[in-house]
Scaffold this active site. Structure first.
Site, mmCIF file in Angstrom:
data_model
loop_
_atom_site.group_PDB
_atom_site.id
_atom_site.type_symbol
_atom_site.label_atom_id
_atom_site.label_comp_id
_atom_site.label_asym_id
_atom_site.label_seq_id
_atom_site.Cartn_x
_atom_site.Cartn_y
_atom_site.Cartn_z
ATOM 1 N N TYR A 259 -8.467 -10.327 2.971
ATOM 2 C CA TYR A 259 -9.646 -9.586 3.460
ATOM 3 C C TYR A 259 -10.547 -9.116 2.323
ATOM 4 C CZ TYR A 259 -6.936 -5.256 2.576
ATOM 5 O OH TYR A 259 -6.192 -4.261 1.997
ATOM 6 N N GLU A 260 -10.060 -9.203 1.101
ATOM 7 C CA GLU A 260 -10.913 -8.850 -0.046
ATOM 8 C C GLU A 260 -11.778 -10.041 -0.478
ATOM 9 O OE1 GLU A 260 -7.685 -5.679 -1.960
ATOM 10 O OE2 GLU A 260 -7.506 -7.827 -2.297
ATOM 11 N N HIS B 153 -7.293 3.216 6.631
ATOM 12 C CA HIS B 153 -6.617 2.831 5.395
ATOM 13 C C HIS B 153 -6.050 4.070 4.693
ATOM 14 C CE1 HIS B 153 -5.536 0.177 2.169
ATOM 15 N NE2 HIS B 153 -6.227 0.880 1.290
ATOM 16 N N HIS C 145 -4.475 0.876 -4.876
ATOM 17 C CA HIS C 145 -3.912 -0.288 -5.551
ATOM 18 C C HIS C 145 -4.297 -0.243 -7.020
ATOM 19 C CE1 HIS C 145 -2.700 -2.202 -1.839
ATOM 20 N NE2 HIS C 145 -3.857 -1.851 -1.349
ATOM 21 N N SER D 212 -1.075 -8.718 5.220
ATOM 22 C CA SER D 212 -0.617 -9.236 3.912
ATOM 23 C C SER D 212 0.675 -10.013 4.080
ATOM 24 C CB SER D 212 -0.405 -8.058 2.949
ATOM 25 O OG SER D 212 0.706 -7.279 3.363
ATOM 26 N N SER E 184 0.820 -1.216 0.000
ATOM 27 C CA SER E 184 0.000 0.000 0.000
ATOM 28 C C SER E 184 0.852 1.264 0.000
ATOM 29 C CB SER E 184 -0.868 0.050 1.261
ATOM 30 O OG SER E 184 -1.577 -1.142 1.425
ATOM 31 N N ASN F 299 1.653 3.543 11.421
ATOM 32 C CA ASN F 299 0.849 3.974 12.575
ATOM 33 C C ASN F 299 1.246 3.115 13.774
ATOM 34 O OD1 ASN F 299 -0.573 1.821 10.879
ATOM 35 N ND2 ASN F 299 -1.661 1.648 12.837
HETATM 36 N N1 HPA Z 1 -2.829 -3.156 11.626
HETATM 37 C C1 HPA Z 1 -2.931 -4.007 10.582
HETATM 38 N N2 HPA Z 1 -2.502 -3.715 9.363
HETATM 39 C C2 HPA Z 1 -1.920 -2.509 9.176
HETATM 40 C C3 HPA Z 1 -1.778 -1.594 10.205
HETATM 41 C C4 HPA Z 1 -2.261 -1.929 11.511
HETATM 42 O O1 HPA Z 1 -2.180 -1.153 12.485
HETATM 43 N N3 HPA Z 1 -1.164 -0.486 9.687
HETATM 44 C C5 HPA Z 1 -0.936 -0.766 8.370
HETATM 45 N N4 HPA Z 1 -1.402 -1.994 8.056
#
Ligand code: HPA
Length: 270
Positions: free
Chosen positions: A85-86, A244, A61, A212, A29, A235
């Site tokens: 998850y898709e 996202h 994407h 992923s 991403s 994050n």
């Molecule tokens: N959790 C799961 N997937 C992620 C996160 C997260 O905090 N940040 C970016 N992808």
């Protein structure tokens, strides 16, 4: 339904596989723009490749496969990936790596965005993946038939190649970017984690968490490919404002630093 033979026939027709690509790079991403670094390229949108499932519309994407010289190394670049998850079947998560392997790549470099769990992994940190914990509840190798050319019960000790990971750490040094080493936990998503889940992951030994990468690494190891992995911490995991959009923005903001490290890695591999 994934159909490797159909995908390969189409791609070979376009010239994929000529001038054997050595390395496959999967861009997570926000890192899509790195694809622009590929020279002398041939490209195909996932949506046009027979046997490739229609990509889901997760923003950020633009799913496309490119082959060419990436920083002088013959490479395949997967811009965008399939996520569990898709709603993709586990075997569909293996397809990109199967294609890379069949077209000649023996090395896989996986990248992703991840939430930081360990204290030092703050937004903007880079992490070389040294190991993973598969908490997705799926495995791409599950099925009545073995993937062509794959080991039935591949070992996962040493899944992330020590030498290649050392090269990645040296590459970060060359690019003057601090980098940490850490364990990546993969969860199914698409919801982010609760603080209690993050605490659980921390106690399990995870340093970062994402949705992923692990299915691709399992596939690559089953096919005997060398693997290394690079995460961008976007994050702190378990926050109330995880999003996202935030992940994509952080990917975008940090893409030049990320690219500098990958460029130094490719220079070392070239
Ligand atoms: N959790 C799961 N997937 C992620 C996160 C997260 O905090 N940040 C970016 N992808």
């Amino acid at each position: 339904m994934a159909d490797l033979a159909a995908s390969l026939a189409y791609l070979r027709d376009l010239g994929f596989g000529e001038n054997r690509p050595r390395v496959a790079l999967i861009l997570g991403s926000g890192f899509g723009p790195i694809e622009r670094e590929v020279r002398d390229s041939v490209a195909a949108a996932y949506a046009d490749i027979p046997g490739f499932p229609p990509p889901a519309g997760t923003s950020g994407h633009l799913c496309r496969l490119t082959q060419g010289l990436l920083w002088d190394v013959p490479a395949l670049v997967f811009r965008g990936r399939y996520h569990a998850y898709e709603g993709h079947a586990p075997a569909e998560l293996a397809l990109c790596v199967q294609v890379a392997n069949a077209l000649g790549a023996d090395t896989l470099v996986v990248t992703n965005a991840a939430g930081g769990i360990r204290d030092d992994l703050q937004p903007g940190s880079l992490m070389a993946i040294t190991d993973h914990i598969n908490l997705m509840g799926i495995n791409p190798l599950v099925g009545p038939e073995r993937l062509p050319g794959a080991k039935a019960f591949p070992a996962m000790g040493g899944a992330y190649d020590d030498e290649l990971t050392d090269e990645l750490l040296r590459a970060a040094d060359v690019a003057a970017e601090p980098i940490a080493r850490g364990v990546y936990a993969a969860v199914l998503g698409p919801s982010f984690e609760t603080p209690a889940e993050v605490e659980m992951l921390r106690r399990l030994g995870a340093d970062a968490v994402g949705m992923s990468t692990v299915p691709e690494v399992i596939t690559a190891r089953a096919l005997g490919m060398r693997v290394c992995g690079l995460s961008l911490i976007t994050n702190r995991a378990g926050g109330s404002d995880d999003s996202h959009e935030g992940t994509l923005k952080s990917g975008d903001d940090n893409a030049p630093r990320f690219a500098a490290v990958l460029k130094a890695l490719f220079a070392a591999m070239g």
